[in-house]
Design a protein around this motif. Structure first.
Motif, PDB file in Angstrom:
ATOM      1  N   ARG A 111       4.423  32.543  -5.028  1.00 12.30           N
ATOM      2  CA  ARG A 111       4.554  31.900  -6.337  1.00 12.30           C
ATOM      3  C   ARG A 111       5.939  32.165  -6.934  1.00 12.30           C
ATOM      4  O   ARG A 111       6.539  31.275  -7.539  1.00 12.30           O
ATOM      5  CB  ARG A 111       3.460  32.404  -7.265  1.00 12.30           C
ATOM      6  CG  ARG A 111       3.507  31.826  -8.668  1.00 12.30           C
ATOM      7  CD  ARG A 111       3.267  30.336  -8.671  1.00 12.30           C
ATOM      8  NE  ARG A 111       1.920  29.999  -8.245  1.00 12.30           N
ATOM      9  CZ  ARG A 111       1.428  28.764  -8.202  1.00 12.30           C
ATOM     10  NH1 ARG A 111       2.203  27.747  -8.565  1.00 12.30           N
ATOM     11  NH2 ARG A 111       0.199  28.534  -7.793  1.00 12.30           N
ATOM     12  N   ILE A 112       6.430  33.386  -6.755  1.00 12.43           N
ATOM     13  CA  ILE A 112       7.781  33.708  -7.234  1.00 12.43           C
ATOM     14  C   ILE A 112       8.808  32.846  -6.512  1.00 12.43           C
ATOM     15  O   ILE A 112       9.742  32.303  -7.120  1.00 12.43           O
ATOM     16  CB  ILE A 112       8.088  35.200  -7.029  1.00 12.43           C
ATOM     17  CG1 ILE A 112       7.116  36.068  -7.842  1.00 12.43           C
ATOM     18  CG2 ILE A 112       9.525  35.520  -7.412  1.00 12.43           C
ATOM     19  CD1 ILE A 112       7.221  37.547  -7.547  1.00 12.43           C
ATOM     20  N   HIS A 145       6.145  35.316 -15.281  1.00  9.87           N
ATOM     21  CA  HIS A 145       5.549  33.983 -15.341  1.00  9.87           C
ATOM     22  C   HIS A 145       4.770  33.680 -14.066  1.00  9.87           C
ATOM     23  O   HIS A 145       3.663  33.113 -14.109  1.00  9.87           O
ATOM     24  CB  HIS A 145       6.651  32.939 -15.558  1.00  9.87           C
ATOM     25  CG  HIS A 145       6.144  31.535 -15.669  1.00  9.87           C
ATOM     26  ND1 HIS A 145       5.457  31.075 -16.772  1.00  9.87           N
ATOM     27  CD2 HIS A 145       6.219  30.487 -14.796  1.00  9.87           C
ATOM     28  CE1 HIS A 145       5.135  29.802 -16.590  1.00  9.87           C
ATOM     29  NE2 HIS A 145       5.589  29.430 -15.399  1.00  9.87           N
ATOM     30  N   SER A 146       5.322  34.053 -12.919  1.00 10.83           N
ATOM     31  CA  SER A 146       4.665  33.802 -11.632  1.00 10.83           C
ATOM     32  C   SER A 146       3.381  34.612 -11.499  1.00 10.83           C
ATOM     33  O   SER A 146       2.377  34.124 -10.956  1.00 10.83           O
ATOM     34  CB  SER A 146       5.624  34.145 -10.487  1.00 10.83           C
ATOM     35  OG  SER A 146       6.811  33.386 -10.567  1.00 10.83           O
ATOM     36  N   GLN A 187       0.658  32.960 -13.479  1.00 13.95           N
ATOM     37  CA  GLN A 187       0.170  31.765 -12.809  1.00 13.95           C
ATOM     38  C   GLN A 187      -0.810  32.092 -11.684  1.00 13.95           C
ATOM     39  O   GLN A 187      -1.763  31.350 -11.444  1.00 13.95           O
ATOM     40  CB  GLN A 187       1.346  30.969 -12.238  1.00 13.95           C
ATOM     41  CG  GLN A 187       2.162  30.229 -13.284  1.00 13.95           C
ATOM     42  CD  GLN A 187       3.267  29.404 -12.656  1.00 13.95           C
ATOM     43  OE1 GLN A 187       3.892  29.811 -11.671  1.00 13.95           O
ATOM     44  NE2 GLN A 187       3.514  28.235 -13.226  1.00 13.95           N
ATOM     45  N   SER A 188      -0.579  33.197 -10.984  1.00 17.06           N
ATOM     46  CA  SER A 188      -1.435  33.554  -9.846  1.00 17.06           C
ATOM     47  C   SER A 188      -2.550  34.523 -10.219  1.00 17.06           C
ATOM     48  O   SER A 188      -3.403  34.836  -9.379  1.00 17.06           O
ATOM     49  CB  SER A 188      -0.581  34.162  -8.729  1.00 17.06           C
ATOM     50  OG  SER A 188       0.132  35.292  -9.187  1.00 17.06           O
ATOM     51  N   GLU A 200       8.366  29.877  -5.153  1.00 15.50           N
ATOM     52  CA  GLU A 200       8.273  28.483  -5.595  1.00 15.50           C
ATOM     53  C   GLU A 200       8.931  28.275  -6.962  1.00 15.50           C
ATOM     54  O   GLU A 200       9.509  27.225  -7.226  1.00 15.50           O
ATOM     55  CB  GLU A 200       6.802  28.063  -5.654  1.00 15.50           C
ATOM     56  CG  GLU A 200       6.131  27.940  -4.287  1.00 15.50           C
ATOM     57  CD  GLU A 200       4.645  27.640  -4.413  1.00 15.50           C
ATOM     58  OE1 GLU A 200       4.147  27.607  -5.560  1.00 15.50           O
ATOM     59  OE2 GLU A 200       3.997  27.433  -3.371  1.00 15.50           O
ATOM     60  N   ASN A 201       8.814  29.289  -7.821  1.00 12.52           N
ATOM     61  CA  ASN A 201       9.362  29.158  -9.177  1.00 12.52           C
ATOM     62  C   ASN A 201      10.865  29.429  -9.257  1.00 12.52           C
ATOM     63  O   ASN A 201      11.504  29.052 -10.232  1.00 12.52           O
ATOM     64  CB  ASN A 201       8.623  30.095 -10.134  1.00 12.52           C
ATOM     65  CG  ASN A 201       7.231  29.599 -10.469  1.00 12.52           C
ATOM     66  OD1 ASN A 201       6.950  28.399 -10.412  1.00 12.52           O
ATOM     67  ND2 ASN A 201       6.332  30.521 -10.809  1.00 12.52           N
ATOM     68  N   SER A 202      11.416  30.101  -8.246  1.00 10.16           N
ATOM     69  CA  SER A 202      12.827  30.502  -8.305  1.00 10.16           C
ATOM     70  C   SER A 202      13.786  29.333  -8.533  1.00 10.16           C
ATOM     71  O   SER A 202      14.662  29.403  -9.403  1.00 10.16           O
ATOM     72  CB  SER A 202      13.211  31.265  -7.035  1.00 10.16           C
ATOM     73  OG  SER A 202      12.534  32.504  -6.974  1.00 10.16           O
ATOM     74  N   LEU A 229      10.926  35.471 -14.809  1.00 13.08           N
ATOM     75  CA  LEU A 229      10.453  34.627 -13.711  1.00 13.08           C
ATOM     76  C   LEU A 229       9.258  35.265 -13.014  1.00 13.08           C
ATOM     77  O   LEU A 229       8.231  34.609 -12.768  1.00 13.08           O
ATOM     78  CB  LEU A 229      11.594  34.404 -12.716  1.00 13.08           C
ATOM     79  CG  LEU A 229      11.208  33.839 -11.338  1.00 13.08           C
ATOM     80  CD1 LEU A 229      10.700  32.417 -11.476  1.00 13.08           C
ATOM     81  CD2 LEU A 229      12.393  33.898 -10.377  1.00 13.08           C
ATOM     82  N   VAL A 230       9.371  36.558 -12.683  1.00 21.09           N
ATOM     83  CA  VAL A 230       8.292  37.254 -11.992  1.00 21.09           C
ATOM     84  C   VAL A 230       7.057  37.355 -12.884  1.00 21.09           C
ATOM     85  O   VAL A 230       5.926  37.140 -12.435  1.00 21.09           O
ATOM     86  CB  VAL A 230       8.762  38.660 -11.538  1.00 21.09           C
ATOM     87  CG1 VAL A 230       7.592  39.445 -10.957  1.00 21.09           C
ATOM     88  CG2 VAL A 230       9.886  38.544 -10.513  1.00 21.09           C
TER      89      VAL A 230
END
Length: 309
Positions: free
Chosen positions: A212-213, A231-232, A235-236, A215-217, A228-229
């Motif tokens: 997930r991290i 938020h990821s 999401q998971s 994909e979001n990067s 970022l981390v």
């Protein structure tokens, strides 16, 4: 939800769970069973109506001066199979035990196996288990480094996954040590099976969060790595918790409560180990990645750090 803002609290919780078990191991050693120390195994078949119970067998062994007997049972229509593991028996002790069981329980019992395993064979099993853990750790680092090769510092993801996996191993071993003091548990082949299963599930959980991290990067370049981390993780979070609870944990809890004496310790070990795997994926592996990215260890020695945007 600022999960990463509380990362040192989560690190402290893990230490509080791990340190008591390590202290017990330091004082008393690992509570290993005969699967690792060597000993004797007897497998017997009884009529299901005449089979002795768990306490009767332990009392019988105690009368011969053997206090570490472990009993496993399995049933089939009309018959019950009992496997008894203990420290080494000589032929006279074995003959006396069989005679007692025939006289008091089932004169037609079937003697299926009587094996004695020496310490050298048990040491070989232990070495192979440690080798399996080492190889799996190296494989995880190599796989994640290759799979995340387009992400900056891909190697860090693999190392953090292994650190979190070691965390889960220590949680399980600590549980076994504490259980040995409270309930008389021993670390046997079933415990090793549970531990290796936990390692597999643990690695899968870490990859889900790290993916997930990844994909979001490219999508969230304007925020800091820590944001970022975080938020990821959010999401998971629901997927990780729901997957564990709905597919695995409820089943293991049922087996631990109603599955019988033979499976109980293994199921409890798996239950705690898989929970630890989910916990460490969210609250240990990803936070360690942020600590590494921010080089926060410099602040531990009085040097300031700056988070990367």
């Amino acid at each position: 939800m600022n999960i990463l803002g509380k990362r040192y609290i989560f690190f402290a919780i893990s230490l509080l769970l791990i340190i008591p078990g390590l202290v017990i191991i330091g004082l008393n050693g690992l509570p290993l069973s005969i699967d690792f120390l060597g000993g004797s195994l007897i497998e017997l078949g009884f009529d299901s109506q005449k089979a002795p119970n768990f306490s009767d067998l332990q009392s019988l062994y105690t009368s011969f001066g053997i206090t570490d007997a472990q009993v496993q049972t399995s049933s089939e229509p009309g018959r019950e199979t009992i496997i008894i593991k203990s420290s080494s028996l000589d032929q006279n002790q074995y003959t006396s035990i069989i005679s007692h069981l025939k006289e008091n329980y089932d004169e037609h019992l079937v003697e299926r196996r009587f094996n004695t395993v020496g310490p050298s064979i048990s040491e070989s099993v232990t070495q192979r288990a440690l080798l399996a853990i080492l190889i799996s750790s190296i494989a995880v680092v190599l796989y994640i480094t290759f799979a995340f090769r387009r992400v900056e510092h891909a190697f860090r993801y693999g190392v953090c996954a292994v650190i979190a996996m070691i965390h889960d191993i220590l949680i399980v071993i600590s549980l076994g040590a504490i259980g040995s003091q409270i309930f008389g548990w021993q670390m046997d082949s079933l415990f090793l099976t549970a531990l290796l299963t936990v390692i597999g599930f643990s690695t899968q959980d870490k990859i889900v969060v790290f993916d997930r991290i990844r994909e979001n990067s490219p999508l969230l370049r304007k925020i800091s790595f820590e944001q970022l981390v975080n938020h990821s993780i959010i999401q998971s979070l629901q997927r990780s918790i729901n997957t564990q609870l709905m597919t695995v944990e409820f089943l293991l809890l049922s087996l631990a409560l109603f599955g019988g004496e033979t499976l109980r310790v293994m199921c409890i070990t798996l239950l705690v180990g898989l929970l630890s795997g989910t916990y460490s994926s969210i609250f240990i592996a990803a936070p360690i990645l942020v600590v590494w990215e921010n080089k926060e260890w410099k602040t531990w020695f009085g040097k300031p750090h700056a988070s990367k945007a």
